[in-house]
Design a protein around this motif. Structure first.
Motif, PDB file in Angstrom:
ATOM      1  N   VAL A 222       0.860  -1.185   0.000  1.00 22.97           N
ATOM      2  CA  VAL A 222       0.000   0.000   0.000  1.00 22.97           C
ATOM      3  C   VAL A 222       0.894   1.232   0.000  1.00 22.97           C
ATOM      4  N   GLU A 223       0.792   2.027  -1.055  1.00 24.46           N
ATOM      5  CA  GLU A 223       1.683   3.174  -1.233  1.00 24.46           C
ATOM      6  C   GLU A 223       1.030   4.507  -0.897  1.00 24.46           C
ATOM      7  N   ASP A 224      -0.306   4.576  -1.000  1.00 22.06           N
ATOM      8  CA  ASP A 224      -0.962   5.861  -0.740  1.00 22.06           C
ATOM      9  C   ASP A 224      -2.428   5.640  -0.390  1.00 22.06           C
ATOM     10  N   LEU A 225      -3.015   6.675   0.186  1.00 23.18           N
ATOM     11  CA  LEU A 225      -4.428   6.663   0.541  1.00 23.18           C
ATOM     12  C   LEU A 225      -5.130   7.819  -0.169  1.00 23.18           C
ATOM     13  N   GLU A 226      -6.310   7.565  -0.688  1.00 23.40           N
ATOM     14  CA  GLU A 226      -7.120   8.650  -1.243  1.00 23.40           C
ATOM     15  C   GLU A 226      -8.004   9.179  -0.120  1.00 23.40           C
ATOM     16  N   LEU A 249      -6.214  -0.708   9.693  1.00 21.95           N
ATOM     17  CA  LEU A 249      -4.758  -0.595   9.613  1.00 21.95           C
ATOM     18  C   LEU A 249      -4.139  -1.565  10.608  1.00 21.95           C
ATOM     19  N   ALA A 250      -3.712  -2.711  10.078  1.00 22.43           N
ATOM     20  CA  ALA A 250      -3.103  -3.760  10.896  1.00 22.43           C
ATOM     21  C   ALA A 250      -1.789  -4.187  10.256  1.00 22.43           C
ATOM     22  N   ALA A 251      -0.994  -3.196   9.884  1.00 25.49           N
ATOM     23  CA  ALA A 251       0.233  -3.445   9.124  1.00 25.49           C
ATOM     24  C   ALA A 251       1.466  -3.597  10.000  1.00 25.49           C
ATOM     25  N   GLY A 252       1.265  -3.891  11.280  1.00 26.79           N
ATOM     26  CA  GLY A 252       2.393  -4.139  12.166  1.00 26.79           C
ATOM     27  C   GLY A 252       3.356  -2.974  12.240  1.00 26.79           C
ATOM     28  N   ILE A 257       3.900   4.355   9.109  1.00 30.59           N
ATOM     29  CA  ILE A 257       4.237   4.999   7.832  1.00 30.59           C
ATOM     30  C   ILE A 257       2.957   5.471   7.144  1.00 30.59           C
ATOM     31  N   LEU A 258       1.948   4.592   7.092  1.00 29.00           N
ATOM     32  CA  LEU A 258       0.674   4.962   6.474  1.00 29.00           C
ATOM     33  C   LEU A 258      -0.103   5.952   7.332  1.00 29.00           C
ATOM     34  N   SER A 259       0.025   5.834   8.650  1.00 29.14           N
ATOM     35  CA  SER A 259      -0.735   6.731   9.524  1.00 29.14           C
ATOM     36  C   SER A 259      -0.330   8.195   9.329  1.00 29.14           C
ATOM     37  N   LYS A 260       0.901   8.423   8.913  1.00 33.77           N
ATOM     38  CA  LYS A 260       1.373   9.797   8.690  1.00 33.77           C
ATOM     39  C   LYS A 260       0.589  10.488   7.579  1.00 33.77           C
ATOM     40  N   LYS A 261       0.108   9.708   6.630  1.00 33.47           N
ATOM     41  CA  LYS A 261      -0.651  10.295   5.525  1.00 33.47           C
ATOM     42  C   LYS A 261      -1.985  10.880   5.999  1.00 33.47           C
ATOM     43  N   LEU A 262      -2.393  10.486   7.214  1.00 32.33           N
ATOM     44  CA  LEU A 262      -3.624  11.011   7.800  1.00 32.33           C
ATOM     45  C   LEU A 262      -3.349  12.119   8.800  1.00 32.33           C
ATOM     46  N   GLY A 263      -2.075  12.439   8.973  1.00 31.84           N
ATOM     47  CA  GLY A 263      -1.711  13.409   9.994  1.00 31.84           C
ATOM     48  C   GLY A 263      -1.697  12.789  11.379  1.00 31.84           C
ATOM     49  N   LEU A 264      -1.807  11.467  11.450  1.00 31.12           N
ATOM     50  CA  LEU A 264      -1.739  10.747  12.720  1.00 31.12           C
ATOM     51  C   LEU A 264      -0.346  10.162  12.863  1.00 31.12           C
ATOM     52  N   GLY A 314      15.070   0.024  13.872  1.00 36.42           N
ATOM     53  CA  GLY A 314      14.436   0.400  12.611  1.00 36.42           C
ATOM     54  C   GLY A 314      13.916  -0.806  11.858  1.00 36.42           C
ATOM     55  N   ILE A 315      13.280  -0.530  10.727  1.00 39.93           N
ATOM     56  CA  ILE A 315      12.741  -1.615   9.901  1.00 39.93           C
ATOM     57  C   ILE A 315      13.860  -2.184   9.040  1.00 39.93           C
ATOM     58  N   ASN A 316      14.339  -3.339   9.427  1.00 40.51           N
ATOM     59  CA  ASN A 316      15.337  -4.058   8.640  1.00 40.51           C
ATOM     60  C   ASN A 316      15.226  -5.539   8.978  1.00 40.51           C
ATOM     61  N   HIS A 317      15.634  -6.365   8.036  1.00 39.88           N
ATOM     62  CA  HIS A 317      15.497  -7.811   8.213  1.00 39.88           C
ATOM     63  C   HIS A 317      16.856  -8.502   8.343  1.00 39.88           C
ATOM     64  N   GLY A 318      17.898  -7.718   8.583  1.00 36.91           N
ATOM     65  CA  GLY A 318      19.224  -8.301   8.722  1.00 36.91           C
ATOM     66  C   GLY A 318      19.325  -9.209   9.928  1.00 36.91           C
TER      67      GLY A 318
END
Length: 415
Positions: A222-226, A249-252, A257-264, A314-318
């Protein structure tokens, strides 16, 4: 015509939300950026643990965290970074590390974990699921008197909350674990806890949901929200645009990252955990946590899992081999007859757990959006709280009275 609902995230929280939503008759779609076969929902310890009533943000933890910051093999490793989101999270985490917060958090943690355990029972019975699920309790194994004293205090607190907890001598432990040598001073034991084999539940749940009309889009990010007037009309993935009436929104660890697009600005950090499996016979019968090392030991269906560490980097899988060795070393220290071999260490997997600053999940609607329900931030308790979270999500969407008081989990709460 029933509402169309999109669940963003196909981990345990997303699947349980989809389960209860489809039970209400909604048209449910699950979108996930992965292949739906990896991550924290598959590599966790499989515990259903009402005993875990103390939040991560407890008195003294920040002090330990600063000390452990210089030791990459420590149970809790916080990698220092000059990132605004990280610094805000650390500030809020530090503010939460006090007794007042712990006392407030305990009933909120206990109630959702107990409800979840009952709902796992219901799901297995109602859907004729066959996933591995045993109620053998949980041992907190201690090698030092100091750790044992701390665990006894926690056990006493758990008893005050109505949970079944008791102190175990070495002789008591040997009776419970007759088939493996254990090097400890003593333990506490919680008969209220139970355990599962995670991938079995996940596979059965996905099969059930598909058979009951839930649509899945995997490997879609999911890249963006309308959005217009605090209302989401659609999500844009890297492959398509999907419209719905309500969104979950259950994206762990990716939720903020997505919540920022809502100002949250959800305060959330990814907490990496590792798991090592061995299919060799270990003799271990009772799930245990190695108290000083914070390593979880689970006898699963056909193998034993050793899981642990909380690496906030941070988000990394190393894969940090130092942390893998720390888990393997702890196993041999507590179980002298068990040695993790090189092949088992090389087959290690990791998962990112979404960690809120106060140790409580985010569940509910934010004032920033009228058709988004948030379900994330469960940290190490995602598996323990998943079914109750899914039920609460469906109740929020359906405007039903929640099964629990949910104010403590509000996404807009202040720290």
């Amino acid at each position: 015509m029933s509402k169309k609902i999109i669940v963003i995230g196909g981990g345990i929280i997303g699947l349980c939300s989809a389960y209860y939503l489809q039970k209400e008759g909604y048209q449910v779609t699950v979108v996930d950026q992965s292949n739906l076969d990896s991550g924290a929902s598959y590599v966790n310890a499989g515990y259903l643990s009402p005993s875990h009533i103390i939040p991560l943000s407890a008195p003294g933890v920040m002090k330990k965290g600063i000390k452990w910051m210089f030791n990459s093999s420590s149970p809790l490793y916080i990698k220092p970074r000059l990132e605004p989101d990280f610094l805000k999270w650390v500030w809020a985490f530090n503010k939460s590390c006090n007794s007042k917060h712990v006392n407030k958090a305990i009933p909120a943690i206990k109630s959702i974990a107990l409800l979840s355990q009952d709902l796992y029972d219901d799901i297995k019975r109602d859907e004729n699921f066959t996933f591995h699920y045993e109620k053998k309790g949980l041992l907190m194994l201690c090698q030092t008197e100091k750790a044992l004293e701390e665990e006894i205090k926690t056990a006493n607190l758990a008893r005050q909350e109505g949970l079944d907890a008791k102190v175990m001598t070495l002789e008591d432990i040997k009776v419970m674990e007759p088939n493996t040598a254990i090097s400890v001073k003593g333990a506490t034991y919680y008969s209220c806890d139970s355990h599962t084999t995670p991938h079995e539940f996940m596979e059965e749940m996905k099969s059930y949901l598909k058979a009951n009309g839930v649509q899945f889009f995997k490997n879609e990010r999911v890249e963006d929200l309308e959005i217009s007037n605090r209302h989401i009309s659609a999500i844009k993935t890297n492959k398509q645009v999907l419209k719905a009436d309500e969104f979950i929104l259950a994206a762990g660890s990716w939720s903020h990252i997505l919540s920022k697009k809502l100002g949250l600005k959800l305060l959330l950090q990814a907490g990496k955990g590792y798991r090592i499996n061995t299919s060799r016979s270990t003799g271990i019968m009772i799930p245990s946590i190695l108290a000083e090392s914070k390593v979880a030991v689970t006898p699963m269906n056909g193998f034993t899992r050793f899981a642990g560490t909380m690496e906030i980097a941070g988000i990394n899988h190393g894969i940090n081999k130092v942390r893998v060795e720390a888990i393997a070393g702890a196993v041999s220290k507590y179980y002298p007859e068990i040695a993790i071999n090189s092949e088992e260490k090389n087959n290690v997997s990791s998962g990112l757990r979404p960690v809120s600053p106060d140790g409580l999940p985010y569940i509910g609607k934010s004032s920033k959006c009228d058709n988004l329900t948030i379900a994330t931030g469960h940290a190490m308790m995602g598996w323990s709280m998943a079914t109750a979270t899914g039920k609460l999500v469906s109740e929020v969407i359906s405007n039903k009275t929640p099964s629990l008081e949910i104010n403590a989990y509000h996404p807009d709460r202040r720290f």
